[in-house]
Design a protein around this motif. Structure first.
Motif, PDB file in Angstrom:
ATOM      1  N   ARG A 175     -27.309  41.824  11.812  1.00 40.26           N
ATOM      2  CA  ARG A 175     -28.519  41.025  11.968  1.00 40.26           C
ATOM      3  C   ARG A 175     -28.735  40.172  10.716  1.00 40.26           C
ATOM      4  N   PHE A 176     -29.590  39.162  10.851  1.00 38.13           N
ATOM      5  CA  PHE A 176     -30.000  38.428   9.657  1.00 38.13           C
ATOM      6  C   PHE A 176     -30.521  39.420   8.611  1.00 38.13           C
ATOM      7  N   GLY A 177     -31.253  40.437   9.097  1.00 32.28           N
ATOM      8  CA  GLY A 177     -31.889  41.388   8.198  1.00 32.28           C
ATOM      9  C   GLY A 177     -30.929  42.236   7.386  1.00 32.28           C
ATOM     10  N   HIS A 178     -29.693  42.421   7.851  1.00 33.67           N
ATOM     11  CA  HIS A 178     -28.708  43.128   7.036  1.00 33.67           C
ATOM     12  C   HIS A 178     -28.474  42.387   5.723  1.00 33.67           C
ATOM     13  N   PHE A 179     -28.200  41.100   5.822  1.00 28.13           N
ATOM     14  CA  PHE A 179     -27.882  40.298   4.641  1.00 28.13           C
ATOM     15  C   PHE A 179     -29.119  40.112   3.768  1.00 28.13           C
ATOM     16  N   GLU A 180     -30.276  39.911   4.401  1.00 30.11           N
ATOM     17  CA  GLU A 180     -31.516  39.772   3.647  1.00 30.11           C
ATOM     18  C   GLU A 180     -31.795  41.019   2.805  1.00 30.11           C
ATOM     19  N   TYR A 181     -31.613  42.185   3.412  1.00 25.68           N
ATOM     20  CA  TYR A 181     -31.972  43.419   2.708  1.00 25.68           C
ATOM     21  C   TYR A 181     -31.161  43.586   1.434  1.00 25.68           C
ATOM     22  N   TYR A 182     -29.848  43.428   1.520  1.00 25.59           N
ATOM     23  CA  TYR A 182     -29.022  43.674   0.342  1.00 25.59           C
ATOM     24  C   TYR A 182     -29.154  42.561  -0.684  1.00 25.59           C
ATOM     25  N   PHE A 183     -29.614  41.362  -0.266  1.00 24.96           N
ATOM     26  CA  PHE A 183     -29.913  40.315  -1.233  1.00 24.96           C
ATOM     27  C   PHE A 183     -31.231  40.593  -1.934  1.00 24.96           C
ATOM     28  N   HIS A 184     -32.292  40.839  -1.168  1.00 26.56           N
ATOM     29  CA  HIS A 184     -33.615  41.009  -1.767  1.00 26.56           C
ATOM     30  C   HIS A 184     -33.727  42.297  -2.586  1.00 26.56           C
ATOM     31  N   SER A 185     -32.945  43.306  -2.259  1.00 26.00           N
ATOM     32  CA  SER A 185     -32.956  44.544  -3.045  1.00 26.00           C
ATOM     33  C   SER A 185     -31.995  44.469  -4.227  1.00 26.00           C
ATOM     34  N   GLN A 186     -31.350  43.298  -4.373  1.00 18.61           N
ATOM     35  CA  GLN A 186     -30.431  43.042  -5.480  1.00 18.61           C
ATOM     36  C   GLN A 186     -29.274  44.029  -5.533  1.00 18.61           C
ATOM     37  N   GLN A 187     -28.846  44.475  -4.364  1.00 18.14           N
ATOM     38  CA  GLN A 187     -27.638  45.291  -4.263  1.00 18.14           C
ATOM     39  C   GLN A 187     -26.474  44.347  -3.940  1.00 18.14           C
ATOM     40  N   LEU A 188     -26.113  43.560  -4.936  1.00 19.33           N
ATOM     41  CA  LEU A 188     -25.192  42.450  -4.695  1.00 19.33           C
ATOM     42  C   LEU A 188     -23.767  42.916  -4.419  1.00 19.33           C
ATOM     43  N   GLU A 189     -23.389  44.076  -4.932  1.00 18.26           N
ATOM     44  CA  GLU A 189     -22.059  44.595  -4.601  1.00 18.26           C
ATOM     45  C   GLU A 189     -21.978  44.965  -3.117  1.00 18.26           C
ATOM     46  N   LYS A 190     -23.058  45.533  -2.603  1.00 15.60           N
ATOM     47  CA  LYS A 190     -23.091  45.874  -1.183  1.00 15.60           C
ATOM     48  C   LYS A 190     -23.193  44.616  -0.326  1.00 15.60           C
ATOM     49  N   LEU A 191     -23.906  43.615  -0.822  1.00 17.57           N
ATOM     50  CA  LEU A 191     -23.954  42.344  -0.115  1.00 17.57           C
ATOM     51  C   LEU A 191     -22.558  41.739  -0.037  1.00 17.57           C
ATOM     52  N   GLN A 192     -21.814  41.829  -1.144  1.00 16.95           N
ATOM     53  CA  GLN A 192     -20.443  41.331  -1.147  1.00 16.95           C
ATOM     54  C   GLN A 192     -19.587  42.098  -0.143  1.00 16.95           C
ATOM     55  N   SER A 193     -19.775  43.409  -0.072  1.00 15.89           N
ATOM     56  CA  SER A 193     -19.021  44.214   0.897  1.00 15.89           C
ATOM     57  C   SER A 193     -19.348  43.792   2.320  1.00 15.89           C
ATOM     58  N   LEU A 194     -20.606  43.463   2.552  1.00 13.63           N
ATOM     59  CA  LEU A 194     -21.028  43.033   3.888  1.00 13.63           C
ATOM     60  C   LEU A 194     -20.378  41.696   4.253  1.00 13.63           C
ATOM     61  N   PHE A 195     -20.330  40.785   3.311  1.00 12.95           N
ATOM     62  CA  PHE A 195     -19.653  39.511   3.559  1.00 12.95           C
ATOM     63  C   PHE A 195     -18.156  39.720   3.766  1.00 12.95           C
TER      64      PHE A 195
END
Length: 478
Positions: A175-195
Motif C-alpha cells: 500500500r501507499f502506507g507501507h512506504f509512508e510508514y518507513y519514511f515518516h518513522s525514519q527507518q530508512l534501511e527498512k524503506l530501502q529494503s521495501l524498495f
C-alpha cells in the motif's frame, strides 16, 4: 502450483508471523472456481479449503504474516496501522511467472488490531466479494475474491453479527502506507529494503534502468490515474480513500462503504462517517493526486523535488485522457474534439439536473437514435427543449462518423453495463445470507459477472432502484 513466501522471508523485520484462528463451525459458502483454476490452485472443494486454512503445517498458512504500515486517514497521519484482521497467507507463482498474494481477512487478532477482535463479519465479506468481482468484470482494476467462509461465531459491531472470512487475491498487498510508514518513522534501511523488494518482484522492468525510482513512481501515478478515471466513468464511489487503502498497483482495494451511483449527483457521499465529503464522488480525482503526493514523500531520498513534481504532473493528463476515451465510448462518439466533449458534458449535466439514474440512462442511450422521432428517452426529460438541442448536436456528431447506428449501439452496449452493483440489492443478498440462504448471492454474482449482457432471468437486477433503495450510506464498520 507454486507457493512462495518472499515477503515473509525477505522482509522478515517488517512482519509478524501468525496463523489464522478458526471460527466456530466455519464453512465455505463460495469458491471462485474460475479464478482458482487460473491460479492453478488444488483446493477445489469446501472441505479442501477448510483443510488448507486450518490444518497444522498447511502449506497455505505455515508462513502467514501480518504486515505493518501506516496511512493518512481523512487527511491525518496515523502511524499505528497494519493488518489488524488480515494475514498474508502465501504468494502464488503462475507458470508464466506472475505473482499473486492470497490474503485472508477476518483471521483473528494481530499486534495491529488495536484491541479489536480481528474478525470480519458476513455483511462486509459479501460486500467485498460482490464489489471486487463486479469491478473486475467491468474492466476496472481491482483485487478479486477467491473464497468466502461463514460461521456460527458471533461478533459485535453496531449489533451482533456472524463472523466470516474472505480470501482475496491481488498482485501484492503493498500500500501507499507501507512506504509512508518507513519514511515518516525514519527507518530508512527498512524503506530501502521495501524498495529493493518492489523492484525485484513488482517493478523488475525498471530495476536496471538509470533512474528506477522515477520510473516506479511514474508507473504508480499512471496506474492510479487510470483506475480513478474508470471509477468516475462507471459511477463508482470508493468512500474511504485513505492512503492505507491505496495499492501501488493501481487496483481498487479495501472495499468498505462503497457505492455505485443511483441518481447522478456528483457530490454524492456514500460513507456516513464522511459528513464533510472528503471522499465524495467528485472529489475522488483530487484525492487521488493528494494521496500520490503523500506517497511521493517516501521517494524524496531518491528523487529531487523537481523530479517528483514533474512526475506528479503526469497524473491529470493521464486521468483526463483515460476518462475522455471511456466517456466517448459510452456515448458512441469516435473522435476526440471540443464538440464531442461538449455533448458528453451536457449529457452529464442533464442527468444531474434531472436526477436521472446514472447507469440506467447510459444504457438507454445505447438504443437512442437522435434522427428518429422515438420519444421514449425524450419524454423522460422535463426540460424537453434542452434535450432537443442536445440531441441535435449528437445527431451532427454521429453524421460525421463512418458508423451505422446498429454498429454504434452494439459498441455502446459493450461500455454501458446492464447490471450494476446496487447497495439495496447487496443488502437483500446479505439479509438472505444471514439466514443461511446464498441463492440470491449466487444469482446476483452471476449477473454481475456478465454486466454488459442481457438475461431475462436476471431482469430484476437491471431494474432502476426504488426511491427507498437510493443513496444508501454505508458504515466503515465491518
Amino acid at each position: 502450483m507454486i507457493l512462495d513466501h518472499s515477503y515473509a522471508n525477505e522482509l522478515n523485520e517488517l512482519v509478524t508471523h501468525l496463523t489464522p484462528q478458526s471460527l466456530k463451525n466455519a464453512r465455505v459458502v463460495a469458491i471462485n472456481q474460475s479464478l482458482r483454476s487460473q491460479l492453478n490452485l488444488p483446493w477445489e472443494t469446501q472441505d479442501a479449503w477448510l483443510e488448507a486454512l486450518f490444518s497444522v503445517n498447511s502449506p497455505l498458512t505455515q508462513h502467514s504474516v501480518a504486515q505493518k504500515y501506516g496511512g493518512h486517514q481523512f487527511g491525518h497521519w496515523n502511524p499505528d496501522l497494519g493488518d489488524g484482521r488480515g494475514l498474508l497467507l502465501s504468494e502464488v507463482v503462475t507458470p508464466e511467472g506472475k505473482r499473486f498474494d492470497l490474503h485472508l481477512k477476518g483471521s483473528g487478532p494481530t499486534p495491529y488490531s488495536r484491541f479489536a477482535d480481528g474478525r470480519a463479519v458476513l455483511r462486509s465479506t459479501i460486500r467485498e466479494y460482490l464489489a471486487s468481482e463486479a469491478l473486475f468484470h467491468l474492466g476496472i482494476p481491482s483485487s478479486r475474491a477467491l473464497c468466502l467462509l461463514t460461521s456460527d461465531e458471533m461478533v459485535y459491531r453496531e449489533k451482533s453479527e456472524k463472523a466470516a472470512m474472505l480470501i482475496r487475491v491481488s498482485q501484492s498487498h503493498l500500500r501507499f502506507g507501507h512506504f509512508e510508514y518507513y519514511f515518516h518513522s525514519q527507518q530508512l534501511e527498512k524503506l530501502q529494503s521495501l524498495f529493493d523488494y518492489s523492484f525485484k518482484y513488482h517493478f523488475s522492468e525498471y530495476a536496471d534502468q538509470a533512474n528506477p525510482h522515477a520510473l516506479m513512481l511514474s508507473k504508480i501515478v499512471h496506474d492510479t490515474a487510470t483506475m480513478i478515471a474508470k471509477w468516475q466513468a462507471y459511477g463508482f464511489n470508493h468512500g474511504v480513500m485513505n492512503t492505507d487503502n491505496m495499492s501501488i498497483h493501481g487496483i481498487t482495494f479495501d472495499f468498505g462503504p462503497y457505492a455505485f451511483l443511483d441518481d447522478f449527483d456528483p457530490r454524492f457521499i456514500c460513507n456516513h462517517s464522511d459528513p464533510q465529503g472528503r471522499y465524495s464522488f467528485d472529489n475522488q480525482p483530487g484525492i487521488g493526486l493528494w494521496n500520490l503526493n503523500a506517497l511521493a514523500m517516501a521517494f524524496t531520498p531518491y528523487l529531487s523535488r523537481q523530479e517528483i513534481t514533474n512526475i506528479l504532473q503526469e497524473y491529470e493528463q493521464q486521468l483526463l485522457k483515460e476518462y475522455a476515451k471511456i466517456m466517448r465510448a459510452k456515448c458512441g462518439l469516435i473522435e476526440f474534439g471540443a464538440h464531442n466533449s461538449t455533448i458528453i458534458n451536457e449529457w452529464l449535466d442533464m442527468l444531474a439536473s434531472e436526477k436521472k439514474d446514472y447507469s440506467q440512462y447510459f444504457r438507454l442511450l445505447c438504443d437512442f437514435d437522435p434522427t428518429l422521432k422515438d420519444t421514449s428517452l425524450r419524454d423522460s426529460f422535463i426540460d424537453r427543449p434542452r434535450f432537443e438541442r442536445w440531441a441535435e448536436g449528437l445527431s451532427q456528431s454521429i453524421a460525421e462518423q463512418d458508423w451505422t447506428n446498429e454498429q454504434r449501439s452494439a459498441s455502446m452496449k459493450k461500455h454501458n453495463p446492464n447490471y450494476i452493483l446496487r447497495n439495496y440489492l447487496a443488502q437483500q443478498v446479505i439479509d438472505r445470507a444471514e439466514e443461511g440462504d446464498f441463492s440470491l448471492f449466487d444469482a446476483y454474482l452471476t449477473a454481475l459477472s456478465c454486466p454488459f449482457n442481457e438475461h431475462p432471468e436476471y431482469a430484476k437486477f437491471a431494474a432502476p432502484p426504488p426511491d427507498w433503495g437510493k443513496k444508501i450510506e454505508i458504515s466503515c464498520s465491518s
